[in-house]
Design a protein around this motif. Structure first.
Motif, PDB file in Angstrom:
ATOM      1  N   TRP A  70     -75.490  23.032  40.938  1.00  0.00           N
ATOM      2  CA  TRP A  70     -74.817  21.873  40.333  1.00  0.00           C
ATOM      3  C   TRP A  70     -74.778  22.067  38.825  1.00  0.00           C
ATOM      4  CZ3 TRP A  70     -72.446  18.008  42.952  1.00  0.00           C
ATOM      5  CH2 TRP A  70     -72.683  17.944  44.327  1.00  0.00           C
ATOM      6  N   ILE A  71     -73.586  21.931  38.255  1.00  0.00           N
ATOM      7  CA  ILE A  71     -73.382  22.095  36.819  1.00  0.00           C
ATOM      8  C   ILE A  71     -72.990  20.740  36.234  1.00  0.00           C
ATOM      9  CG2 ILE A  71     -72.002  23.259  35.037  1.00  0.00           C
ATOM     10  CD1 ILE A  71     -71.653  25.555  37.133  1.00  0.00           C
TER      11      ILE A  71
ATOM     12  N   VAL B 140     -71.275  22.022  28.503  1.00  0.00           N
ATOM     13  CA  VAL B 140     -70.586  23.315  28.458  1.00  0.00           C
ATOM     14  C   VAL B 140     -69.915  23.508  27.105  1.00  0.00           C
ATOM     15  CG1 VAL B 140     -68.709  24.690  29.461  1.00  0.00           C
ATOM     16  CG2 VAL B 140     -70.251  23.380  30.952  1.00  0.00           C
ATOM     17  N   TRP B 141     -70.185  24.661  26.497  1.00  0.00           N
ATOM     18  CA  TRP B 141     -69.513  25.018  25.249  1.00  0.00           C
ATOM     19  C   TRP B 141     -68.393  26.011  25.543  1.00  0.00           C
ATOM     20  CZ3 TRP B 141     -70.818  29.422  21.657  1.00  0.00           C
ATOM     21  CH2 TRP B 141     -70.052  29.357  20.488  1.00  0.00           C
ATOM     22  N   LYS B 142     -68.721  27.113  26.249  1.00  0.00           N
ATOM     23  CA  LYS B 142     -67.735  28.128  26.612  1.00  0.00           C
ATOM     24  C   LYS B 142     -67.979  28.549  28.050  1.00  0.00           C
ATOM     25  CE  LYS B 142     -67.139  30.494  22.186  1.00  0.00           C
ATOM     26  NZ  LYS B 142     -67.278  31.791  21.509  1.00  0.00           N
ATOM     27  N   LYS B 143     -66.914  28.988  28.700  1.00  0.00           N
ATOM     28  CA  LYS B 143     -67.041  29.536  30.043  1.00  0.00           C
ATOM     29  C   LYS B 143     -66.106  30.726  30.169  1.00  0.00           C
ATOM     30  CE  LYS B 143     -64.289  25.614  31.720  1.00  0.00           C
ATOM     31  NZ  LYS B 143     -63.093  26.021  31.106  1.00  0.00           N
ATOM     32  N   GLY B 144     -66.469  31.636  31.046  1.00  0.00           N
ATOM     33  CA  GLY B 144     -65.646  32.822  31.223  1.00  0.00           C
ATOM     34  C   GLY B 144     -66.053  33.574  32.466  1.00  0.00           C
TER      35      GLY B 144
ATOM     36  N   ILE C 271     -71.456  30.574  31.862  1.00  0.00           N
ATOM     37  CA  ILE C 271     -71.302  29.433  30.963  1.00  0.00           C
ATOM     38  C   ILE C 271     -72.254  29.637  29.801  1.00  0.00           C
ATOM     39  CG2 ILE C 271     -71.766  26.956  30.658  1.00  0.00           C
ATOM     40  CD1 ILE C 271     -70.802  26.502  33.496  1.00  0.00           C
ATOM     41  N   ILE C 272     -71.770  29.347  28.614  1.00  0.00           N
ATOM     42  CA  ILE C 272     -72.622  29.240  27.440  1.00  0.00           C
ATOM     43  C   ILE C 272     -72.673  27.753  27.121  1.00  0.00           C
ATOM     44  CG2 ILE C 272     -72.977  29.841  25.015  1.00  0.00           C
ATOM     45  CD1 ILE C 272     -71.324  32.409  25.592  1.00  0.00           C
ATOM     46  N   PHE C 273     -73.876  27.226  27.075  1.00  0.00           N
ATOM     47  CA  PHE C 273     -74.066  25.797  26.872  1.00  0.00           C
ATOM     48  C   PHE C 273     -74.156  25.473  25.378  1.00  0.00           C
ATOM     49  CE2 PHE C 273     -75.512  26.706  31.138  1.00  0.00           C
ATOM     50  CZ  PHE C 273     -74.885  25.708  31.861  1.00  0.00           C
ATOM     51  N   LEU C 274     -74.045  24.201  25.053  1.00  0.00           N
ATOM     52  CA  LEU C 274     -74.061  23.749  23.662  1.00  0.00           C
ATOM     53  C   LEU C 274     -75.330  24.144  22.920  1.00  0.00           C
ATOM     54  CD1 LEU C 274     -72.533  20.191  24.163  1.00  0.00           C
ATOM     55  CD2 LEU C 274     -71.442  22.151  23.038  1.00  0.00           C
TER      56      LEU C 274
END
Length: 161
Positions: A105-106, A111-115, A123-126
């Motif tokens: 579960w996300i 979320v800052w960036k996703k790829g 995901i790169i988080f804040l």
């Protein structure tokens, strides 16, 4: 939060506005790993599905009711996002069917960036933490977009009242 043998554990098994990820965990005692924006990694003896259910009840919502509302309002039938506590922006989406053990579960508020690509995503988080996921970027992004749509539909509904 509690310390159990030096491991940070989740108190009352409730997700909060700082919860970023809730994932299954293979361990003798702990069944879930929670990534928290401020506390880092936290472990729980409960399964992720039980934590989701307990959290919904804590915040006075129902997972079944939310799923029914998502189907009715947005025509989401599978892997529907959950509005666990919309006023506190606690929305979450599953990476796969919630009935599968590997479901993660996300909580997209963090979320800052996703790829990624068709083989996996990240995901790169804040707060700068990065996590990889065993689902394609297409699936991850679609789930993210569906959750954003649910968020804006809810905010629009509240504003019209």
């Amino acid at each position: 939060m509690n310390k159990d043998n030096g491991i940070l554990t989740l108190e009352n098994d409730i997700v909060t506005p700082s919860t970023m990820v809730l994932a299954p965990h293979h361990h003798e005692w702990y069944q879930a790993r929670i990534l928290d924006r401020y506390a880092g990694e936290i472990y729980s003896k409960e399964r992720p599905s039980k934590i989701i259910e307990t959290s919904c009840l804590h915040w006075m919502t129902s997972p079944e009711g939310i799923r029914r509302a998502m189907k009715f309002q947005l025509d989401y039938h599978k892997k529907a996002p959950l509005a666990i506590q919309p006023e506190l922006n606690i929305f979450a989406f599953p990476t796969m069917s919630p009935e599968q053990f590997g479901c993660i579960w996300i909580f997209p508020w963090h979320v800052w960036k996703k790829g990624g690509d068709k083989h996996g995503s990240y995901i790169i988080f804040l707060n700068g933490d990065r996590m990889d996921f065993p689902v394609s970027y297409y699936v991850l992004n679609k789930q993210y977009q569906r959750t954003c749509e649910a968020f804006f539909k809810y905010k629009k509904f509240v504003a019209e009242q």
